[in-house]
Write a protein that holds these residues in place. Structure first.
Motif, mmCIF file in Angstrom:
data_model
loop_
_atom_site.group_PDB
_atom_site.id
_atom_site.type_symbol
_atom_site.label_atom_id
_atom_site.label_comp_id
_atom_site.label_asym_id
_atom_site.label_seq_id
_atom_site.Cartn_x
_atom_site.Cartn_y
_atom_site.Cartn_z
ATOM 1 N N HIS A 131 0.849 -1.180 0.000
ATOM 2 C CA HIS A 131 0.000 0.000 0.000
ATOM 3 C C HIS A 131 0.891 1.237 0.000
ATOM 4 O O HIS A 131 2.056 1.184 0.400
ATOM 5 C CB HIS A 131 -0.963 0.007 1.193
ATOM 6 C CG HIS A 131 -0.296 0.000 2.530
ATOM 7 N ND1 HIS A 131 0.302 -1.130 3.081
ATOM 8 C CD2 HIS A 131 -0.129 0.989 3.459
ATOM 9 C CE1 HIS A 131 0.794 -0.850 4.266
ATOM 10 N NE2 HIS A 131 0.548 0.439 4.514
ATOM 11 N N THR A 132 0.340 2.345 -0.464
ATOM 12 C CA THR A 132 1.108 3.586 -0.602
ATOM 13 C C THR A 132 0.956 4.445 0.646
ATOM 14 O O THR A 132 -0.155 4.655 1.135
ATOM 15 C CB THR A 132 0.630 4.379 -1.830
ATOM 16 O OG1 THR A 132 0.733 3.560 -2.994
ATOM 17 C CG2 THR A 132 1.475 5.631 -2.020
ATOM 18 N N VAL A 133 2.085 4.928 1.156
ATOM 19 C CA VAL A 133 2.071 5.794 2.339
ATOM 20 C C VAL A 133 2.700 7.140 1.981
ATOM 21 O O VAL A 133 3.820 7.205 1.489
ATOM 22 C CB VAL A 133 2.849 5.154 3.510
ATOM 23 C CG1 VAL A 133 2.857 6.083 4.716
ATOM 24 C CG2 VAL A 133 2.225 3.811 3.901
ATOM 25 N N LYS A 134 1.954 8.211 2.225
ATOM 26 C CA LYS A 134 2.470 9.560 2.044
ATOM 27 C C LYS A 134 3.126 9.999 3.345
ATOM 28 O O LYS A 134 2.537 9.879 4.417
ATOM 29 C CB LYS A 134 1.325 10.512 1.680
ATOM 30 C CG LYS A 134 1.778 11.919 1.353
ATOM 31 C CD LYS A 134 0.590 12.794 0.946
ATOM 32 C CE LYS A 134 1.055 14.213 0.623
ATOM 33 N NZ LYS A 134 -0.095 15.086 0.239
ATOM 34 N N HIS A 135 4.352 10.501 3.256
ATOM 35 C CA HIS A 135 5.085 10.848 4.476
ATOM 36 C C HIS A 135 5.994 12.052 4.232
ATOM 37 O O HIS A 135 5.911 12.692 3.172
ATOM 38 C CB HIS A 135 5.886 9.636 4.978
ATOM 39 C CG HIS A 135 6.856 9.091 3.986
ATOM 40 N ND1 HIS A 135 8.195 9.378 4.029
ATOM 41 C CD2 HIS A 135 6.675 8.260 2.912
ATOM 42 C CE1 HIS A 135 8.816 8.743 3.040
ATOM 43 N NE2 HIS A 135 7.913 8.065 2.350
ATOM 44 N N ALA A 136 6.859 12.352 5.191
ATOM 45 C CA ALA A 136 7.656 13.586 5.149
ATOM 46 C C ALA A 136 8.611 13.662 3.958
ATOM 47 O O ALA A 136 9.007 14.759 3.554
ATOM 48 C CB ALA A 136 8.444 13.736 6.453
ATOM 49 N N MET A 137 8.979 12.529 3.373
ATOM 50 C CA MET A 137 9.925 12.516 2.265
ATOM 51 C C MET A 137 9.264 12.213 0.917
ATOM 52 O O MET A 137 9.954 12.043 -0.078
ATOM 53 C CB MET A 137 11.033 11.484 2.544
ATOM 54 C CG MET A 137 11.814 11.723 3.824
ATOM 55 S SD MET A 137 12.654 13.322 3.883
ATOM 56 C CE MET A 137 13.901 13.094 2.616
ATOM 57 N N PRO A 140 11.902 -0.322 1.985
ATOM 58 C CA PRO A 140 10.950 0.788 1.932
ATOM 59 C C PRO A 140 10.998 1.577 3.242
ATOM 60 O O PRO A 140 10.953 0.984 4.326
ATOM 61 C CB PRO A 140 9.599 0.094 1.756
ATOM 62 C CG PRO A 140 9.929 -1.209 1.108
ATOM 63 C CD PRO A 140 11.251 -1.622 1.666
ATOM 64 N N THR A 141 11.115 2.900 3.131
ATOM 65 C CA THR A 141 11.355 3.738 4.305
ATOM 66 C C THR A 141 10.321 4.849 4.403
ATOM 67 O O THR A 141 10.068 5.555 3.427
ATOM 68 C CB THR A 141 12.774 4.347 4.253
ATOM 69 O OG1 THR A 141 13.741 3.278 4.193
ATOM 70 C CG2 THR A 141 13.054 5.205 5.463
ATOM 71 N N LEU A 164 0.719 8.057 11.420
ATOM 72 C CA LEU A 164 1.507 7.735 10.229
ATOM 73 C C LEU A 164 2.089 6.331 10.336
ATOM 74 O O LEU A 164 2.028 5.539 9.386
ATOM 75 C CB LEU A 164 2.634 8.757 10.053
ATOM 76 C CG LEU A 164 3.650 8.435 8.950
ATOM 77 C CD1 LEU A 164 3.003 8.486 7.573
ATOM 78 C CD2 LEU A 164 4.845 9.395 9.015
ATOM 79 N N TYR A 165 2.634 6.003 11.501
ATOM 80 C CA TYR A 165 3.223 4.674 11.692
ATOM 81 C C TYR A 165 2.160 3.582 11.558
ATOM 82 O O TYR A 165 2.430 2.510 11.008
ATOM 83 C CB TYR A 165 3.905 4.579 13.062
ATOM 84 C CG TYR A 165 4.923 5.663 13.333
ATOM 85 C CD1 TYR A 165 5.655 6.257 12.303
ATOM 86 C CD2 TYR A 165 5.164 6.120 14.625
ATOM 87 C CE1 TYR A 165 6.588 7.255 12.561
ATOM 88 C CE2 TYR A 165 6.092 7.109 14.891
ATOM 89 C CZ TYR A 165 6.793 7.676 13.859
ATOM 90 O OH TYR A 165 7.710 8.664 14.113
ATOM 91 N N ALA A 166 0.955 3.850 12.060
ATOM 92 C CA ALA A 166 -0.137 2.880 11.952
ATOM 93 C C ALA A 166 -0.478 2.620 10.485
ATOM 94 O O ALA A 166 -0.723 1.476 10.084
ATOM 95 C CB ALA A 166 -1.360 3.381 12.713
#
Length: 310
Positions: A32-38, A132-133, A149-151
């Protein structure tokens, strides 16, 4: 006939096991795709080997029922904070948050790395080459935003919501027990090697005080991080109905001498909190440095007990 029934049951059990194995195999292949700080990152739906690069992140992951294979060392303890050590027994330490051992991380063969832009932005590309980070943005008061975000990264949103709901319930129960004590002004001070700080609202413990509804002294009733490099002329600004202080690297000669010098200063002894015997030393790991959900719950209990006692 009996043998036939036994054979049929055995075949049904075998088929069920194969279906479960196939299901697990398919789940392991999904992402799944996660949007994050980077940016955005594709992460596995069911990560098996998670490495966490912040103290608060490790608390979050463990609280959701996942034991990381590796995690950043605690700032105090060998290698984990004493208040969390029993929960971290089988986790491999991978270096301090700002001094990661990338080789050790790679050897753990992670399938997901969780870190933080503020601490590790310069190493993001190298970490992403390992697995993946996903990075959170900041490490101050917004541990709950990081937690969400971690969840998402772990594909544990329901479990995460339950942990946060339990925390909110804990806050509300503590507010009821504290009652009129919430009208008290609480001051927070930290002693560090070569530095004394007042902790304002944009801090881990400052945020918890705000959630509980405590008042703050004027100099600390500010939506900012901390007043750094204080001088003794500023001691009167520390005053409150209660003064809680925590000491980083407690026990080291330099910082112990600094703490003792300030606590015994005439201006400090003249504070209202000092005169009323309401200057209270607390654990730096719980009240500040670790910064995660388990420490937040422990801080609430510690704070409540100490305020109700006095």
């Amino acid at each position: 006939m009996k043998k036939l029934w036994v054979l049929m049951i055995a075949l049904l059990v075998l088929a069920a096991c194969q279906n479960e194995t196939t299901k697990e195999s398919k789940e392991e292949g999904k992402t799944h795709t996660v949007k994050h700080a980077m940016g955005t990152t594709e992460v596995p739906d069911a990560p098996k080997r998670v490495v966490v690069l912040t103290n608060e992140g490790t608390e979050a992951v463990v609280s959701m029922g996942i034991q990381p294979v590796g995690a950043a060392n605690s700032y105090e303890g060998k290698p984990w904070y004493p208040h969390l050590a029993d929960k971290y027994k089988d986790i491999e330490p991978v270096g301090m948050e700002s001094e990661l051992n990338l080789e050790r991380i790679a050897k753990l063969k992670p399938d997901l790395i969780i870190g933080n832009k503020f601490r590790q932005e310069a190493q993001y590309k190298k970490l992403s080459a390992i697995a993946p980070t996903v990075f959170s943005e900041e490490l101050r008061s917004d541990w709950q935003e990081n937690f969400k975000l971690y969840a998402k990264a772990l594909n544990k949103v329901d479990e995460g919501n339950k942990v946060l709901a339990d925390y909110d319930k804990h806050v509300n129960e503590a507010k009821k027990e504290l009652g009129d004590k919430l009208n008290s002004k609480i001051s927070m001070v930290r002693f560090m090697p070569g530095d004394v700080r007042m902790y304002q609202k944009d801090t881990f413990s400052g945020n918890i005080l705000n959630q509980l509804g405590f008042k703050r002294p004027k100099a600390q009733d500010v939506d900012d991080f901390a007043v750094r490099n204080m001088t003794k002329e500023q001691i009167p600004e520390m005053d409150g109905d209660y003064l809680f202080y925590f000491t980083f690297m407690d026990g080291q000669k330099e910082v112990t001498a600094l703490e003792k010098d300030w606590i015994n200063d005439a201006a400090f002894k003249n504070l209202t909190a000092a005169k009323n015997n309401k200057v209270i030393k607390v654990d730096d790991g719980i009240w500040n440095t670790s910064g995660g959900v388990m420490s937040a719950n422990m801080m609430i209990d510690d704070l409540k007990a100490k305020v109700l006692e006095k």
